[in-house]
Design a protein around this motif. Structure first.
Motif, PDB file in Angstrom:
ATOM      1  N   SER A 581       0.864  -1.186   0.000  1.00  0.00           N
ATOM      2  CA  SER A 581       0.000   0.000   0.000  1.00  0.00           C
ATOM      3  C   SER A 581       0.896   1.229   0.000  1.00  0.00           C
ATOM      4  CB  SER A 581      -0.910   0.015   1.231  1.00  0.00           C
ATOM      5  OG  SER A 581      -1.656   1.223   1.265  1.00  0.00           O
ATOM      6  N   PRO A 582       0.753   2.096  -1.005  1.00  0.00           N
ATOM      7  CA  PRO A 582       1.643   3.254  -1.097  1.00  0.00           C
ATOM      8  C   PRO A 582       1.209   4.432  -0.236  1.00  0.00           C
ATOM      9  CG  PRO A 582       0.190   3.224  -2.978  1.00  0.00           C
ATOM     10  CD  PRO A 582      -0.159   2.022  -2.162  1.00  0.00           C
ATOM     11  N   TRP A 583       0.052   4.358   0.370  1.00  0.00           N
ATOM     12  CA  TRP A 583      -0.491   5.520   1.060  1.00  0.00           C
ATOM     13  C   TRP A 583      -0.087   5.555   2.528  1.00  0.00           C
ATOM     14  CZ3 TRP A 583      -2.087   9.131  -2.045  1.00  0.00           C
ATOM     15  CH2 TRP A 583      -2.593   8.772  -3.306  1.00  0.00           C
ATOM     16  N   LYS A 584       0.233   6.781   2.959  1.00  0.00           N
ATOM     17  CA  LYS A 584       0.665   6.994   4.334  1.00  0.00           C
ATOM     18  C   LYS A 584       0.105   8.315   4.832  1.00  0.00           C
ATOM     19  CE  LYS A 584       4.803   7.890   7.128  1.00  0.00           C
ATOM     20  NZ  LYS A 584       6.284   8.042   7.091  1.00  0.00           N
ATOM     21  N   LYS A 585      -0.369   8.311   6.050  1.00  0.00           N
ATOM     22  CA  LYS A 585      -0.883   9.537   6.641  1.00  0.00           C
ATOM     23  C   LYS A 585       0.265  10.313   7.260  1.00  0.00           C
ATOM     24  CE  LYS A 585      -4.942  11.195   9.126  1.00  0.00           C
ATOM     25  NZ  LYS A 585      -6.151  10.801   9.874  1.00  0.00           N
ATOM     26  N   THR A 586       0.425  11.559   6.845  1.00  0.00           N
ATOM     27  CA  THR A 586       1.523  12.388   7.326  1.00  0.00           C
ATOM     28  C   THR A 586       1.028  13.826   7.442  1.00  0.00           C
ATOM     29  OG1 THR A 586       3.810  13.088   6.890  1.00  0.00           O
ATOM     30  CG2 THR A 586       2.395  12.724   4.982  1.00  0.00           C
ATOM     31  N   THR A 587       1.939  14.762   7.503  1.00  0.00           N
ATOM     32  CA  THR A 587       1.563  16.178   7.608  1.00  0.00           C
ATOM     33  C   THR A 587       2.185  16.949   6.460  1.00  0.00           C
ATOM     34  OG1 THR A 587       3.467  16.611   9.066  1.00  0.00           O
ATOM     35  CG2 THR A 587       1.349  16.104  10.109  1.00  0.00           C
ATOM     36  N   SER A 588       1.519  18.015   6.062  1.00  0.00           N
ATOM     37  CA  SER A 588       2.054  18.864   4.997  1.00  0.00           C
ATOM     38  C   SER A 588       3.251  19.648   5.520  1.00  0.00           C
ATOM     39  CB  SER A 588       0.970  19.831   4.498  1.00  0.00           C
ATOM     40  OG  SER A 588       0.545  20.673   5.558  1.00  0.00           O
ATOM     41  N   GLU A 593      -0.713  20.291   8.489  1.00  0.00           N
ATOM     42  CA  GLU A 593      -2.035  19.696   8.473  1.00  0.00           C
ATOM     43  C   GLU A 593      -1.939  18.224   8.067  1.00  0.00           C
ATOM     44  OE1 GLU A 593      -4.471  21.888   5.853  1.00  0.00           O
ATOM     45  OE2 GLU A 593      -4.518  23.700   7.112  1.00  0.00           O
ATOM     46  N   PRO A 594      -2.799  17.374   8.613  1.00  0.00           N
ATOM     47  CA  PRO A 594      -2.757  15.942   8.233  1.00  0.00           C
ATOM     48  C   PRO A 594      -3.161  15.748   6.777  1.00  0.00           C
ATOM     49  CG  PRO A 594      -4.651  16.396   9.628  1.00  0.00           C
ATOM     50  CD  PRO A 594      -3.824  17.639   9.638  1.00  0.00           C
ATOM     51  N   ILE A 595      -2.374  14.974   6.047  1.00  0.00           N
ATOM     52  CA  ILE A 595      -2.650  14.685   4.636  1.00  0.00           C
ATOM     53  C   ILE A 595      -2.311  13.229   4.364  1.00  0.00           C
ATOM     54  CG2 ILE A 595      -2.194  17.053   3.845  1.00  0.00           C
ATOM     55  CD1 ILE A 595       0.574  16.034   2.915  1.00  0.00           C
ATOM     56  N   TRP A 596      -2.812  12.725   3.225  1.00  0.00           N
ATOM     57  CA  TRP A 596      -2.428  11.409   2.731  1.00  0.00           C
ATOM     58  C   TRP A 596      -1.420  11.607   1.603  1.00  0.00           C
ATOM     59  CZ3 TRP A 596      -3.395   6.798   4.841  1.00  0.00           C
ATOM     60  CH2 TRP A 596      -4.432   6.704   5.771  1.00  0.00           C
ATOM     61  N   VAL A 667       7.606  18.915  -9.051  1.00  0.00           N
ATOM     62  CA  VAL A 667       8.530  19.878  -8.438  1.00  0.00           C
ATOM     63  C   VAL A 667       8.936  19.365  -7.065  1.00  0.00           C
ATOM     64  CG1 VAL A 667       7.560  21.830  -9.697  1.00  0.00           C
ATOM     65  CG2 VAL A 667       6.621  21.211  -7.466  1.00  0.00           C
ATOM     66  N   ILE A 668      10.120  19.768  -6.651  1.00  0.00           N
ATOM     67  CA  ILE A 668      10.617  19.369  -5.329  1.00  0.00           C
ATOM     68  C   ILE A 668       9.988  20.261  -4.267  1.00  0.00           C
ATOM     69  CG2 ILE A 668      12.670  19.120  -3.885  1.00  0.00           C
ATOM     70  CD1 ILE A 668      14.300  18.641  -6.392  1.00  0.00           C
ATOM     71  N   ASP A 669       9.552  19.642  -3.185  1.00  0.00           N
ATOM     72  CA  ASP A 669       9.003  20.406  -2.065  1.00  0.00           C
ATOM     73  C   ASP A 669      10.115  21.295  -1.509  1.00  0.00           C
ATOM     74  OD1 ASP A 669       7.955  21.321   0.340  1.00  0.00           O
ATOM     75  OD2 ASP A 669       6.853  19.468   0.721  1.00  0.00           O
ATOM     76  N   PRO A 670       9.927  22.620  -1.519  1.00  0.00           N
ATOM     77  CA  PRO A 670      11.004  23.515  -1.077  1.00  0.00           C
ATOM     78  C   PRO A 670      11.408  23.314   0.385  1.00  0.00           C
ATOM     79  CG  PRO A 670       8.939  24.720  -1.358  1.00  0.00           C
ATOM     80  CD  PRO A 670       8.729  23.357  -1.942  1.00  0.00           C
ATOM     81  N   SER A 671      10.504  22.810   1.218  1.00  0.00           N
ATOM     82  CA  SER A 671      10.832  22.621   2.628  1.00  0.00           C
ATOM     83  C   SER A 671      11.264  21.193   2.950  1.00  0.00           C
ATOM     84  CB  SER A 671       9.626  22.995   3.500  1.00  0.00           C
ATOM     85  OG  SER A 671       8.506  22.213   3.158  1.00  0.00           O
ATOM     86  N   ASN A 672      11.219  20.291   1.947  1.00  0.00           N
ATOM     87  CA  ASN A 672      11.618  18.902   2.174  1.00  0.00           C
ATOM     88  C   ASN A 672      12.066  18.313   0.842  1.00  0.00           C
ATOM     89  OD1 ASN A 672      11.881  16.163   2.786  1.00  0.00           O
ATOM     90  ND2 ASN A 672      10.073  16.107   4.102  1.00  0.00           N
ATOM     91  N   SER A 673      13.368  18.172   0.671  1.00  0.00           N
ATOM     92  CA  SER A 673      13.901  17.701  -0.610  1.00  0.00           C
ATOM     93  C   SER A 673      13.601  16.240  -0.878  1.00  0.00           C
ATOM     94  CB  SER A 673      15.419  17.919  -0.649  1.00  0.00           C
ATOM     95  OG  SER A 673      16.060  17.186   0.391  1.00  0.00           O
TER      96      SER A 673
END
Length: 693
Positions: A581-588, A593-596, A667-673
């Motif tokens: 399963s590729p999905w994981k609950k994390t935060t933005s 905020e909680p996201i999948w 695009v690469i997340d600027p706050s998390n490479s």
């Protein structure tokens, strides 16, 4: 003694005078009886002698004590006869005394019957308040405590010890030995220590000790134990000290307490030379500690082996040396362990061993972990001749695992060497020359020793020695073949394992065996064989089912063979079967905020490509989307920290699939490479332009 005419035959002297055996003769013969039946027959003869016209030789209390001792000699103690003897003594006007009851108690102890032993003790205590007092002594209590200890009843044994204190009965060395045997848990150990330290006999001996000094002495339990043993004139190296050190050493955080007992005892001994039991117990504590105290073990061994007047190290017993070696091996200090063997092993006597089998097995593993698999195999080959122990299945298991680890390390070294060579080439020729090097010259040159062949050789060798390999040995051998790309050999080992399973001669293949074999097929380009093994796991209906690693290895094999559609089908099938399963609950990253998010950082490149295609096809189909395209899609690809040489592997793979297959630029997340972001407007544009109608 017995004559041909019987044990108590009438004899005549030169004057034809009748000589009959006296009570002492009867008692001597009674002490030599081999079972209760002989004792009872002899006792019957003595009792019937009252009717003899030449005089009676009635039994005495010593007679009954010896008869009860004979009840232990016939294998299983005869408690029925013991009860008969006690009743008969009363009938003969001999009320059972402390010696008879003590003999009865120790007979019950010999048979492990603690209930009968307790019953005898209670009878003695009840007689003590009658006209025929029979108060129990230390021997009586020792027998009951020993019976309780043998049955693991530590609390009951300590209860009796406290009862001895109240009765002012001085404990013996046997008392402490049996109490130490009874201690099996931390709670009972603490209670035993408390009971010993509040011993009333100690206060009787040290009557001038003030109350404040006594309270101060109770602060440190170990010093109280040593003081008590000194007062009772018990040897500091007695089994109670050895048992306490071992008990503390067995506790998760008890090493420091074990060391304190050892040091306190050492200070009481002239010259500081403790006996073998205390040294052995301290080395056991060093080996049991986490982490193992290998330096303390070596220091203890070195500082305890010099005898007065000797010119070199004295002989160290097998168990002490084994514990020291185990302590070194637990922390991969195999060189120190080998030095200990060299110093204290000495020339081996015929039919004797210089170290335990478990210590040798630990040394084989430690040498492998330390990067010296050659020494591991040397030790295995010399176990019988140099150390006096025969290798068992665990010995071969350790050696095969070492070979597997060595083969994997060999492959890593080859890849690193080629990576260094490739960095010297120009950007233009890097790809071309790298492919030639990896395909044609790998696994040769300075890395020509084939550890996978060694693993297979050990597998055959142990079978020839009559030892049956287990699943771990088979899986390690298959894994070694997988590391070397020898997929035919890996399949051969797996098939032989299945054949022996059918014959009931070995353990069935486990999940690791199948995973290693499928991975070997993938590396060798045998994708059909890998697929067959995978399907067999699904259809077999047994306990071995595919897991994440199994599916990952299969997808690598299919991707390498260019079987894109089949790989995609197997991935989707695995997702439906909840294998992956590729999905994981994390935060933005911005608002927390909680996201999948799609978490691919544990995926191989092949599985990551299948996962990206699966979600994109789902978004473009009418099956119902798994992601809300009004929100950004976050894909976790990692930063390469879990890859060899910290290479970023998934980022370029995922980015290339999105660009080539769907014309999407991530695009690469600027706050998390370690994250890629698919913007919601991009997803909406792609879906609207390419959605299936």
């Amino acid at each position: 003694g017995r004559s041909k005419m019987g044990p108590t035959s009438t004899r005549f002297n030169s004057n034809q005078e009748i000589i009959r055996p006296d009570v002492i003769s009867y008692n001597s013969v009674m002490s030599a009886c081999q079972d209760s039946q002989q004792a009872r027959e002899l006792l019957k003869e003595m009792r019937l002698s009252r009717r003899h016209r030449h005089g009676a030789t009635p039994p005495t209390s010593v007679t009954y004590v010896n008869a009860m001792k004979a009840c232990r000699n016939g294998g299983i103690p005869d408690m029925e006869s013991v009860r008969f003897l006690l009743d008969t003594a009363s009938d003969d006007g001999l009320p059972p005394n402390v010696f008879m009851y003590s003999a009865a108690i120790w007979t019950a102890e010999c048979g492990g019957d603690y209930q009968e032993a307790l019953a005898f003790l209670n009878e003695m205590k009840s007689f003590s308040i009658t006209d025929c007092p029979c108060p129990p002594n230390s021997i009586s209590y020792d027998g009951v405590i020993s019976a309780l200890a043998a049955n693991g009843l530590a609390c009951e044994a300590i209860d009796l010890f406290e009862e001895m204190k109240e009765a002012a009965i001085t404990p013996t060395t046997i008392t402490f030995q049996r109490l130490a045997m009874a201690v099996s848990t931390e709670t009972s150990l603490q209670r035993l220590v408390f009971a010993i330290n509040t011993e009333t006999s100690l206060e009787n001996h040290v009557s001038t000790e003030s109350n404040s000094n006594r309270i101060s002495r109770q602060i440190d339990e170990l010093e109280r134990i040593v003081d008590l043993m000194d007062v009772l004139d018990l040897r500091p190296g007695s089994p109670i000290i050895e048992s306490l050190i071992c008990a503390y050493g067995s506790e998760p955080n008890g090493y420091n307490e074990a060391k304190r007992v050892y040091k306190a005892t050492e200070a009481l001994v002239d010259g500081g030379l403790l006996d073998a039991g205390c040294i052995r117990a301290m080395l056991y504590a060093c080996a049991k500690a986490t982490p193992a105290r290998w330096e303390d073990a070596i220091s203890t061994l070195h500082s305890s082996d010099i005898l007065p007047g000797s010119m070199g190290p004295a002989k160290i017993d097998v168990r002490a040396l084994s514990y020291a070696v185990l302590a070194c091996c637990k922390e991969t200090q195999f060189e120190e362990a080998l030095n200990l063997l060299r110093i204290y092993g000495g020339p081996r006597k015929k039919e004797s061993s210089i170290i335990s089998l478990s210590a040798i097995n630990a040394l084989i593993s430690a040498c492998g972990r330390g990067g010296r698999p050659d020494i591991s195999l040397k030790i295995l080959n010399e176990m019988e001749s140099a150390y006096g122990v025969m290798p068992n299945r665990r010995s071969y298991r350790c050696a095969v695992i070492v070979c597997n680890q060595a083969e994997h390390e060999r492959r890593r070294q080859i890849r690193r060497r080629h990576d260094r060579e490739l960095t010297l080439e120009s950007e233009k020729s890097m790809k071309r020359q790298g492919e030639v090097l990896l395909e044609n010259t790998a696994f040769t040159d300075d890395f020509d020793f084939q550890w996978w062949e060694c693993a297979l050789s050990l597998l055959r060798r142990m079978q020839e020695a009559g030892l049956t390999p287990d699943s771990q040995i088979y899986s390690s051998a298959i894994s070694a073949c997988e590391a070397a790309g020898q997929w035919q050999r890996a399949l051969g080992v797996l098939q032989s394992m299945m054949r022996t399973k059918t014959l009931g001669e070995a353990s069935p293949p486990n999940l690791y065996c199948f995973n290693a074999a499928i991975s070997a097929c993938g590396k060798g380009g045998a994708w059909l064989e890998a697929l067959e093994l995978y399907e067999r796991m699904l259809e077999d209906g047994g306990a071995v089912k595919p897991n994440f690693v199994t599916l990952n290895s299969l997808l690598v094999a299919l991707d390498k063979a260019g079987q894109r559609e089949l790989a995609q089908s197997k991935y989707d099938e695995g997702r439906l079967n909840k294998i992956v399963s590729p999905w994981k609950k994390t935060t933005s990253s911005g608002s927390n905020e909680p996201i999948w998010a799609m978490d691919l950082h544990n995926f191989s490149g092949a599985m990551a490509k299948a996962a990206i295609r699966s979600i994109m096809e789902n978004l473009l189909s009418s099956k119902g989307p798994v992601h809300d395209i009004s929100k950004d899609l976050i894909i976790i690809v990692g930063k390469g920290k879990g890859s060899e040489n910290n290479k970023v592997v998934l980022f370029p793979t995922v980015k290339r699939v999105l660009e080539e297959d769907y014309s999407i630029e991530a695009v690469i997340d600027p706050s998390n490479s370690g994250r890629l972001v698919l913007k919601s407007n991009t997803l909406q544009s792609v879906v609207n332009s390419r959605k299936w109608r």
